[in-house]
Design a protein around this motif. Structure first.
Motif, PDB file in Angstrom:
ATOM      1  N   GLY A  28       0.778  -1.235   0.000  1.00  0.00           N
ATOM      2  CA  GLY A  28       0.000   0.000   0.000  1.00  0.00           C
ATOM      3  C   GLY A  28       0.805   1.278   0.000  1.00  0.00           C
ATOM      4  O   GLY A  28       0.306   2.338   0.390  1.00  0.00           O
ATOM      5  N   HIS A  29       2.060   1.204  -0.461  1.00  0.00           N
ATOM      6  CA  HIS A  29       2.917   2.395  -0.461  1.00  0.00           C
ATOM      7  C   HIS A  29       2.806   3.217  -1.747  1.00  0.00           C
ATOM      8  O   HIS A  29       3.412   4.280  -1.852  1.00  0.00           O
ATOM      9  N   LYS A  31       0.703   5.102  -5.010  1.00  0.00           N
ATOM     10  CA  LYS A  31      -0.508   5.732  -5.524  1.00  0.00           C
ATOM     11  C   LYS A  31      -0.325   6.063  -7.000  1.00  0.00           C
ATOM     12  O   LYS A  31       0.772   6.431  -7.429  1.00  0.00           O
ATOM     13  N   LYS A  35      -4.647   7.897  -6.238  1.00  0.00           N
ATOM     14  CA  LYS A  35      -5.389   6.779  -5.663  1.00  0.00           C
ATOM     15  C   LYS A  35      -4.444   5.635  -5.307  1.00  0.00           C
ATOM     16  O   LYS A  35      -3.589   5.253  -6.106  1.00  0.00           O
ATOM     17  N   LYS A  36      -4.635   5.109  -4.089  1.00  0.00           N
ATOM     18  CA  LYS A  36      -3.782   4.008  -3.644  1.00  0.00           C
ATOM     19  C   LYS A  36      -4.032   2.768  -4.498  1.00  0.00           C
ATOM     20  O   LYS A  36      -5.169   2.417  -4.797  1.00  0.00           O
ATOM     21  N   SER A  38      -3.103  -1.372  -4.880  1.00  0.00           N
ATOM     22  CA  SER A  38      -2.563  -2.529  -4.157  1.00  0.00           C
ATOM     23  C   SER A  38      -2.692  -3.817  -4.960  1.00  0.00           C
ATOM     24  O   SER A  38      -2.546  -4.904  -4.427  1.00  0.00           O
TER      25      SER A  38
END
Length: 244
Positions: A28-29, A31, A35-36, A38
């Motif tokens: 989750g690091h 974007k 927007k993130k 994953s």
């Protein structure tokens, strides 16, 4: 639109390797356009904005250069002792290039420079078996048995070296020196010098003649040339073949 996987775009930008980029995405690091992301299947275009831990990733075109490194030059982007580094020879290159692997301070020869993080990591990894050929001037007269030992592998730092290719170029019976060609695919610390030390033929002068199929023909010390597209593709194909 030319889209590629997010982890490849990160590796190409020099953030880290593709595998490490995947770990950053899953954790989750990362974007994309605020927007993130994953999921590893995400694709991005050249116009998408990528951020890692809030820091924008500068995406630049991938470049590849072959440098003839002179002796007394550090194979690094920076040097804490303010010695001359390989970056000295690229004052007008805007991309954030760096050397692929290292070449000793007192060794001259072929050094690949690029900002392609993924390819650089592959070329440096032992499993991809990228051959590098060196020409060594050594003390003593090298014998056929010496060459066989080098080719079969010798023990340095408590571990045997992989099989190599060795041939005698010439000898000087007056000065008691030999000129030897040695091809290896490992990249252990001071490996070539240590291999010759084992057979009691210390290196006096060392030059890396080629990196894979890339040689220094037409390049003078301290000069470089850009790789052609077909050469870059051939490097990538060779890496994939060696990985099998």
């Amino acid at each position: 639109m030319n889209e590629i996987r997010l982890q490849k775009a990160m590796a190409d930008a020099g953030v880290t390797s593709r595998r490490k980029s995947e770990e950053l995405i899953l954790a989750g690091h990362v974007k994309v356009n605020g927007k993130k992301v994953s999921q590893l299947g995400t694709k991005v275009s050249p116009h998408d904005e990528i951020m890692v831990d809030g820091i924008p990733v500068e995406r630049e075109k991938l470049v590849y250069y072959l440098l003839y490194k002179p002796r007394s030059v550090i194979t690094s982007v920076k040097d804490e002792k303010n010695r001359v580094t390989v970056m000295t020879f690229f004052p007008d290159v805007d991309e954030r290039i760096y050397p692929v692997g290292r070449l000793d301070y007192d060794t001259s020869g072929a050094v690949l420079m690029t900002n392609d993080g993924e390819l650089a990591n592959q070329l440096m990894h032992p499993k991809f078996k990228m051959e590098k050929t060196y020409q060594a001037k050594v003390r003593g007269i090298v014998t056929p048995d010496d060459l066989k030992r080098l080719e079969a592998g010798v023990v340095i730092d408590r571990r045997k070296t992989a099989k190599a290719k060795a041939s005698l170029i010439s000898t000087d019976n007056v000065k008691k020196t030999s000129l030897v060609s040695l091809t290896i695919h490992e990249g252990r610390n001071h490996q070539v010098k240590k291999m010759f030390q084992v057979i009691n033929k210390p290196v006096m002068k060392l030059k890396r003649e080629s990196y894979g199929f890339l040689n220094l023909d037409g390049i003078q010390p301290g000069k470089w040339r850009a790789l052609k597209l077909n050469e870059v593709n051939r490097l990538k194909q060779q890496v994939m073949r060696n990985a099998k």
